[in-house]
Design a protein around this motif. Sequence first.
Motif, PDB file in Angstrom:
ATOM      1  N   LEU A   1      73.952  74.802  56.042  1.00  0.00           N
ATOM      2  CA  LEU A   1      74.625  75.915  56.714  1.00  0.00           C
ATOM      3  C   LEU A   1      73.676  77.032  57.110  1.00  0.00           C
ATOM      4  CD1 LEU A   1      77.880  76.300  54.571  1.00  0.00           C
ATOM      5  CD2 LEU A   1      77.560  75.004  56.684  1.00  0.00           C
ATOM      6  N   THR A   2      72.519  77.088  56.473  1.00  0.00           N
ATOM      7  CA  THR A   2      71.643  78.250  56.682  1.00  0.00           C
ATOM      8  C   THR A   2      70.454  77.968  57.593  1.00  0.00           C
ATOM      9  OG1 THR A   2      70.353  77.708  54.692  1.00  0.00           O
ATOM     10  CG2 THR A   2      72.246  79.180  54.414  1.00  0.00           C
ATOM     11  N   ILE A   3      70.310  76.762  58.102  1.00  0.00           N
ATOM     12  CA  ILE A   3      69.156  76.410  58.929  1.00  0.00           C
ATOM     13  C   ILE A   3      69.494  76.584  60.409  1.00  0.00           C
ATOM     14  CG2 ILE A   3      67.639  74.529  59.646  1.00  0.00           C
ATOM     15  CD1 ILE A   3      67.606  73.528  56.825  1.00  0.00           C
ATOM     16  N   GLN A   4      68.651  77.311  61.106  1.00  0.00           N
ATOM     17  CA  GLN A   4      68.901  77.648  62.519  1.00  0.00           C
ATOM     18  C   GLN A   4      69.041  76.427  63.405  1.00  0.00           C
ATOM     19  OE1 GLN A   4      65.562  80.132  63.466  1.00  0.00           O
ATOM     20  NE2 GLN A   4      66.502  82.000  62.665  1.00  0.00           N
ATOM     21  N   GLN A   5      68.258  75.396  63.142  1.00  0.00           N
ATOM     22  CA  GLN A   5      68.255  74.216  64.009  1.00  0.00           C
ATOM     23  C   GLN A   5      69.346  73.212  63.638  1.00  0.00           C
ATOM     24  OE1 GLN A   5      65.705  75.450  62.200  1.00  0.00           O
ATOM     25  NE2 GLN A   5      63.719  75.134  63.196  1.00  0.00           N
ATOM     26  N   GLY A   6      70.158  73.542  62.613  1.00  0.00           N
ATOM     27  CA  GLY A   6      71.115  72.587  62.070  1.00  0.00           C
ATOM     28  C   GLY A   6      72.433  72.483  62.810  1.00  0.00           C
ATOM     29  N   ARG A   7      73.268  71.567  62.344  1.00  0.00           N
ATOM     30  CA  ARG A   7      74.532  71.238  62.999  1.00  0.00           C
ATOM     31  C   ARG A   7      75.643  72.231  62.681  1.00  0.00           C
ATOM     32  NH1 ARG A   7      76.656  66.629  60.820  1.00  0.00           N
ATOM     33  NH2 ARG A   7      77.743  66.033  62.739  1.00  0.00           N
TER      34      ARG A   7
ATOM     35  N   GLY B   1      76.931  77.624  62.793  1.00  0.00           N
ATOM     36  CA  GLY B   1      78.008  78.531  63.169  1.00  0.00           C
ATOM     37  C   GLY B   1      78.916  78.899  62.010  1.00  0.00           C
ATOM     38  N   GLU B   2      78.875  78.106  60.929  1.00  0.00           N
ATOM     39  CA  GLU B   2      79.704  78.364  59.767  1.00  0.00           C
ATOM     40  C   GLU B   2      78.993  79.236  58.734  1.00  0.00           C
ATOM     41  OE1 GLU B   2      81.164  74.714  58.147  1.00  0.00           O
ATOM     42  OE2 GLU B   2      81.329  73.770  60.121  1.00  0.00           O
ATOM     43  N   ALA B   3      77.735  79.539  58.997  1.00  0.00           N
ATOM     44  CA  ALA B   3      76.943  80.277  58.001  1.00  0.00           C
ATOM     45  C   ALA B   3      77.417  81.715  57.887  1.00  0.00           C
ATOM     46  CB  ALA B   3      75.467  80.235  58.378  1.00  0.00           C
ATOM     47  N   ILE B   4      77.481  82.195  56.668  1.00  0.00           N
ATOM     48  CA  ILE B   4      77.817  83.590  56.399  1.00  0.00           C
ATOM     49  C   ILE B   4      76.536  84.381  56.167  1.00  0.00           C
ATOM     50  CG2 ILE B   4      79.023  85.155  54.820  1.00  0.00           C
ATOM     51  CD1 ILE B   4      80.973  82.885  54.247  1.00  0.00           C
ATOM     52  N   ARG B   5      75.613  83.721  55.505  1.00  0.00           N
ATOM     53  CA  ARG B   5      74.350  84.378  55.201  1.00  0.00           C
ATOM     54  C   ARG B   5      73.404  84.327  56.401  1.00  0.00           C
ATOM     55  NH1 ARG B   5      72.736  80.957  50.113  1.00  0.00           N
ATOM     56  NH2 ARG B   5      73.767  79.413  51.416  1.00  0.00           N
ATOM     57  N   PHE B   6      72.292  85.025  56.258  1.00  0.00           N
ATOM     58  CA  PHE B   6      71.275  85.070  57.314  1.00  0.00           C
ATOM     59  C   PHE B   6      70.688  83.680  57.535  1.00  0.00           C
ATOM     60  CE2 PHE B   6      66.804  85.611  58.578  1.00  0.00           C
ATOM     61  CZ  PHE B   6      66.997  86.292  59.770  1.00  0.00           C
ATOM     62  N   LEU B   7      70.600  83.283  58.781  1.00  0.00           N
ATOM     63  CA  LEU B   7      70.027  81.980  59.109  1.00  0.00           C
ATOM     64  C   LEU B   7      68.513  82.011  58.988  1.00  0.00           C
ATOM     65  CD1 LEU B   7      72.134  80.993  62.246  1.00  0.00           C
ATOM     66  CD2 LEU B   7      72.251  79.931  59.990  1.00  0.00           C
TER      67      LEU B   7
END
Length: 201
Positions: free
Chosen positions: A161-167, A170-176
């Motif tokens: 959830l936290t990796i910028q290049q990931g799938r 958009g669901e991340a709450i924390r900083f990417l």
Amino acid sequence: MKKQDISNELTRKIESRLHAVQIMTHRSFKLSKASRSDIQEDGSKHHFVELDSFVMTVIAGAVDLIVHDKDENVILDKKKRLDNQSKFAALVYKHRACDATLDHMLKSYQLSVSDPKNELVHLYEIRDALSKNFSSENAAIAQLGITRDEWNDMGRMANSLTIQQGRHRGEAIRFLRSAEPVKLDETRKLAARWVENILIF
């Protein structure tokens, strides 16, 4: 053979070589529209442009290079690497037109190189393609000799959830955050090896 058929055949051969090099080097390539210039005896030039065919913009030649360590062990053999690229390109050329899964995987890898912001999305498509081709992930793992750890490593990287290049960013709450370079490189190599595996399957 018609001119257009020859052009299409040459394009497929060039694309096969470039896809092979890309899988082995993770470098981007782009094909440009073909052109030709004829120089006449009087020095005048005639320019021709073929709108529907493509060739490489640059083909760079290189000398064979073999590097040894102090004990004469080979640590770099450029000729061997080029030979491997040629063999891989021949397999891509042979199977790509009749193997939709291979074609899809090659295109996904190409996008992972040209679209780095979504790299893990495209690399994960390669895993998905294998699952679909073999009807299940378990079958893909068994048939291609992939370890469960390798399969899961790809999933963890792409679905974080936290990796910028990931799938699922958009669901991340924390900083990417950007994927760690070492981990990203490992994931690229996994995807590349899976493409090679299905070629020799």
